[in-house]
Design a protein around this motif. Structure first.
Motif, PDB file in Angstrom:
ATOM      1  N   UNK A 162      36.720  44.076  -2.882  1.00  0.00           N
ATOM      2  CA  UNK A 162      37.381  45.268  -2.380  1.00  0.00           C
ATOM      3  C   UNK A 162      37.608  46.299  -3.487  1.00  0.00           C
ATOM      4  N   UNK A 164      38.808  40.373  -5.849  1.00  0.00           N
ATOM      5  CA  UNK A 164      38.125  40.625  -4.584  1.00  0.00           C
ATOM      6  C   UNK A 164      37.165  41.807  -4.727  1.00  0.00           C
ATOM      7  N   UNK A 197      39.332  35.619   8.003  1.00  0.00           N
ATOM      8  CA  UNK A 197      37.942  36.036   7.958  1.00  0.00           C
ATOM      9  C   UNK A 197      37.624  36.914   9.153  1.00  0.00           C
ATOM     10  N   UNK A 249      39.987  38.764  10.885  1.00  0.00           N
ATOM     11  CA  UNK A 249      40.745  40.016  10.836  1.00  0.00           C
ATOM     12  C   UNK A 249      40.040  40.998   9.910  1.00  0.00           C
ATOM     13  N   UNK A 250      40.238  42.313  10.144  1.00  0.00           N
ATOM     14  CA  UNK A 250      39.642  43.275   9.212  1.00  0.00           C
ATOM     15  C   UNK A 250      40.291  43.171   7.841  1.00  0.00           C
ATOM     16  N   UNK A 251      39.558  43.604   6.834  1.00  0.00           N
ATOM     17  CA  UNK A 251      40.105  43.623   5.471  1.00  0.00           C
ATOM     18  C   UNK A 251      39.529  42.486   4.653  1.00  0.00           C
ATOM     19  N   UNK A 252      39.709  42.572   3.332  1.00  0.00           N
ATOM     20  CA  UNK A 252      39.198  41.531   2.433  1.00  0.00           C
ATOM     21  C   UNK A 252      39.863  40.206   2.771  1.00  0.00           C
ATOM     22  N   UNK A 278      38.498  48.511  10.499  1.00  0.00           N
ATOM     23  CA  UNK A 278      37.266  47.954  11.066  1.00  0.00           C
ATOM     24  C   UNK A 278      36.533  47.049  10.081  1.00  0.00           C
ATOM     25  N   UNK A 279      37.136  46.794   8.912  1.00  0.00           N
ATOM     26  CA  UNK A 279      36.434  46.049   7.867  1.00  0.00           C
ATOM     27  C   UNK A 279      36.449  44.546   8.137  1.00  0.00           C
ATOM     28  N   UNK A 280      35.950  44.145   9.302  1.00  0.00           N
ATOM     29  CA  UNK A 280      35.858  42.723   9.611  1.00  0.00           C
ATOM     30  C   UNK A 280      34.803  42.108   8.702  1.00  0.00           C
ATOM     31  N   UNK A 281      35.201  41.070   7.966  1.00  0.00           N
ATOM     32  CA  UNK A 281      34.278  40.497   6.988  1.00  0.00           C
ATOM     33  C   UNK A 281      34.468  41.122   5.620  1.00  0.00           C
ATOM     34  N   UNK A 282      35.460  41.980   5.474  1.00  0.00           N
ATOM     35  CA  UNK A 282      35.770  42.539   4.162  1.00  0.00           C
ATOM     36  C   UNK A 282      35.047  43.847   3.895  1.00  0.00           C
ATOM     37  N   UNK A 283      35.214  44.330   2.667  1.00  0.00           N
ATOM     38  CA  UNK A 283      34.651  45.617   2.300  1.00  0.00           C
ATOM     39  C   UNK A 283      33.125  45.589   2.353  1.00  0.00           C
ATOM     40  N   UNK A 284      32.548  44.410   2.104  1.00  0.00           N
ATOM     41  CA  UNK A 284      31.086  44.312   2.097  1.00  0.00           C
ATOM     42  C   UNK A 284      30.489  44.792   3.416  1.00  0.00           C
ATOM     43  N   UNK A 285      31.154  44.474   4.523  1.00  0.00           N
ATOM     44  CA  UNK A 285      30.545  44.840   5.798  1.00  0.00           C
ATOM     45  C   UNK A 285      30.705  46.324   6.118  1.00  0.00           C
ATOM     46  N   UNK A 286      31.682  47.008   5.517  1.00  0.00           N
ATOM     47  CA  UNK A 286      31.770  48.454   5.763  1.00  0.00           C
ATOM     48  C   UNK A 286      31.107  49.251   4.652  1.00  0.00           C
ATOM     49  N   UNK A 290      36.974  35.545  -5.233  1.00  0.00           N
ATOM     50  CA  UNK A 290      38.302  34.991  -5.468  1.00  0.00           C
ATOM     51  C   UNK A 290      38.618  33.860  -4.501  1.00  0.00           C
ATOM     52  N   UNK A 312      29.788  54.273  11.374  1.00  0.00           N
ATOM     53  CA  UNK A 312      30.147  52.903  11.741  1.00  0.00           C
ATOM     54  C   UNK A 312      31.083  52.823  12.953  1.00  0.00           C
ATOM     55  N   UNK A 338      39.652  50.527   6.849  1.00  0.00           N
ATOM     56  CA  UNK A 338      40.428  49.300   6.707  1.00  0.00           C
ATOM     57  C   UNK A 338      40.578  48.589   8.047  1.00  0.00           C
TER      58      UNK A 338
END
Lengths: 173, 189
Positions: A60, A58, B63, B65-68, A17-25, B35, B168, A15
């Protein structure tokens, strides 16, 4: 360590490091879930991804699906909470200071530096999923044609999913 | 804890906790295929809680920041109008219906996922989904095309993660600071 605890700390770390959302991790989620813990097979992983894409909300929620597969309803809730709580807390606090630094040189450097890495992670996601989805050249062809149509037309991707589902049903892949 | 994340301007509308829940519930419920477009429509066009410029500011932060990103939007917008409680209510509204939907699909997948027809359908959709994500990545890469610095970091990251399958977090800890330093150096010249 119990499976629930493993789910919790793995997704909590991601969570942050998920820059760009879940897609990037997603390549990392795949590595952990398929390669390290053997919770899912490669094919199952891509199928769950397909389900999460076809559902509202999302993307996610792939994490919720993985949690469900690994440990049922508690797994789904733990994985979702672990994926959301750290980044939400961070957003809450960072939003308060970030606006103050609009146009600051260090802020632009951070944005410009993080961008190529985020993009690389999204491309890596496409790569990992394509390898998981493939059952031979027809599956690659579906992936490549989908990518081409999304890039060159304004078609709603859901129609492409419907077409791909029909091709699957017809026994093409 | 209770100070709003982005102080609302004088012209900002008054938005209650109930409004936040209903607004984000609607955005989540309509969010097939992403969404975020629906969240923007709700916030800027339908309910006019944010101006287009305010939305762009909120979005560029979320966009980054980390997370959805749409989850982060719910946190930041909720906080702006109602502090911590606003964040929690907006977040809950956004996820209520999608969570119910995804858990329903999970149950169906458990029961029927192994049936030959379903299996075949998901193989097709999986291949298409991989293509969709690849297209998103290519589109995101386009603005970086003329920047050798960015392309070098893009390539190294891709090889480390997609081809070599390295973990990662160490990769990010090594590459992100270097990439930011390189960007800072490029700006200075």
């Amino acid at each position: 360590m119990s499976t629930l605890a493993t789910l919790a700390w793995r997704f909590t770390l991601l969570s942050f490091v998920a820059v760009g959302g879940v897609t990037s991790v997603l390549p990392e989620v795949h590595r952990v879930v398929v390669d390290v813990h053997h919770w899912l097979t490669d094919a199952q992983f891509t199928q769950l991804f397909a389900i999460s894409q076809a559902a509202p909300g999302p993307n996610m929620l792939l994490v919720t699906l993985i949690g469900w597969q690994v440990a049922g309803l508690p797994g789904a809730l733990v994985a979702t909470a672990a994926m959301c709580a750290p980044c939400c807390t961070l957003s809450y606090f960072v939003a308060r200071v970030w606006q103050r630094f609009r146009g600051a040189p260090w802020r632009r450097a951070v944005e410009a530096g993080v961008a190529p890495i985020t993009v690389a992670l999204v491309l890596a996601t496409g790569w990992v999923l394509m390898k998981g989805a493939t059952t031979g050249w027809p599956a690659y062809a579906i992936s490549i044609v989908t990518a081409g149509l999304v890039l060159s037309t304004r078609i709603n991707p859901l129609w492409l999913f419907v077409a791909a589902a029909l091709l699957g049903l017809a026994g093409v892949v | 804890m209770t100070a709003p994340a982005l102080p609302p301007s004088d012209a900002s509308p008054r938005v209650s906790l109930g409004d936040l829940y209903r607004g984000f519930f609607g955005a989540g419920a309509r969010g097939f295929g992403g969404t975020l477009p629906w969240a923007r429509r709700m916030l800027v066009e339908e309910r006019r809680w944010l101006t287009p410029q305010e939305f762009t500011d909120v979005f560029s932060l979320c966009n980054f920041l980390p997370g959805p990103n749409v989850v982060n939007v719910s946190i930041v917008v909720g906080a702006r109008f109602q502090g911590v409680r606003g964040s929690l209510v907006a977040f809950a509204g956004l996820l209520t219906l999608p969570l119910i939907a995804i858990l329903t699909l999970a149950v169906l997948y458990d029961r029927f996922g192994q049936l030959p027809g379903i299996d075949a359908v998901l193989r097709g959709v999986g291949a298409a989904a991989a293509g969709l994500i690849s297209a998103t990545g290519i589109r995101m890469a386009a603005p970086l095309a003329g920047m050798p610095r960015a392309l070098v970091f893009l390539l190294i990251t891709f090889v480390a993660i997609a081809i070599l399958r390295w973990p990662l977090i160490p990769v990010l800890l090594a590459l992100a600071p270097l990439s930011v330093l390189a960007a800072a150096w490029a700006q200075r010249r």
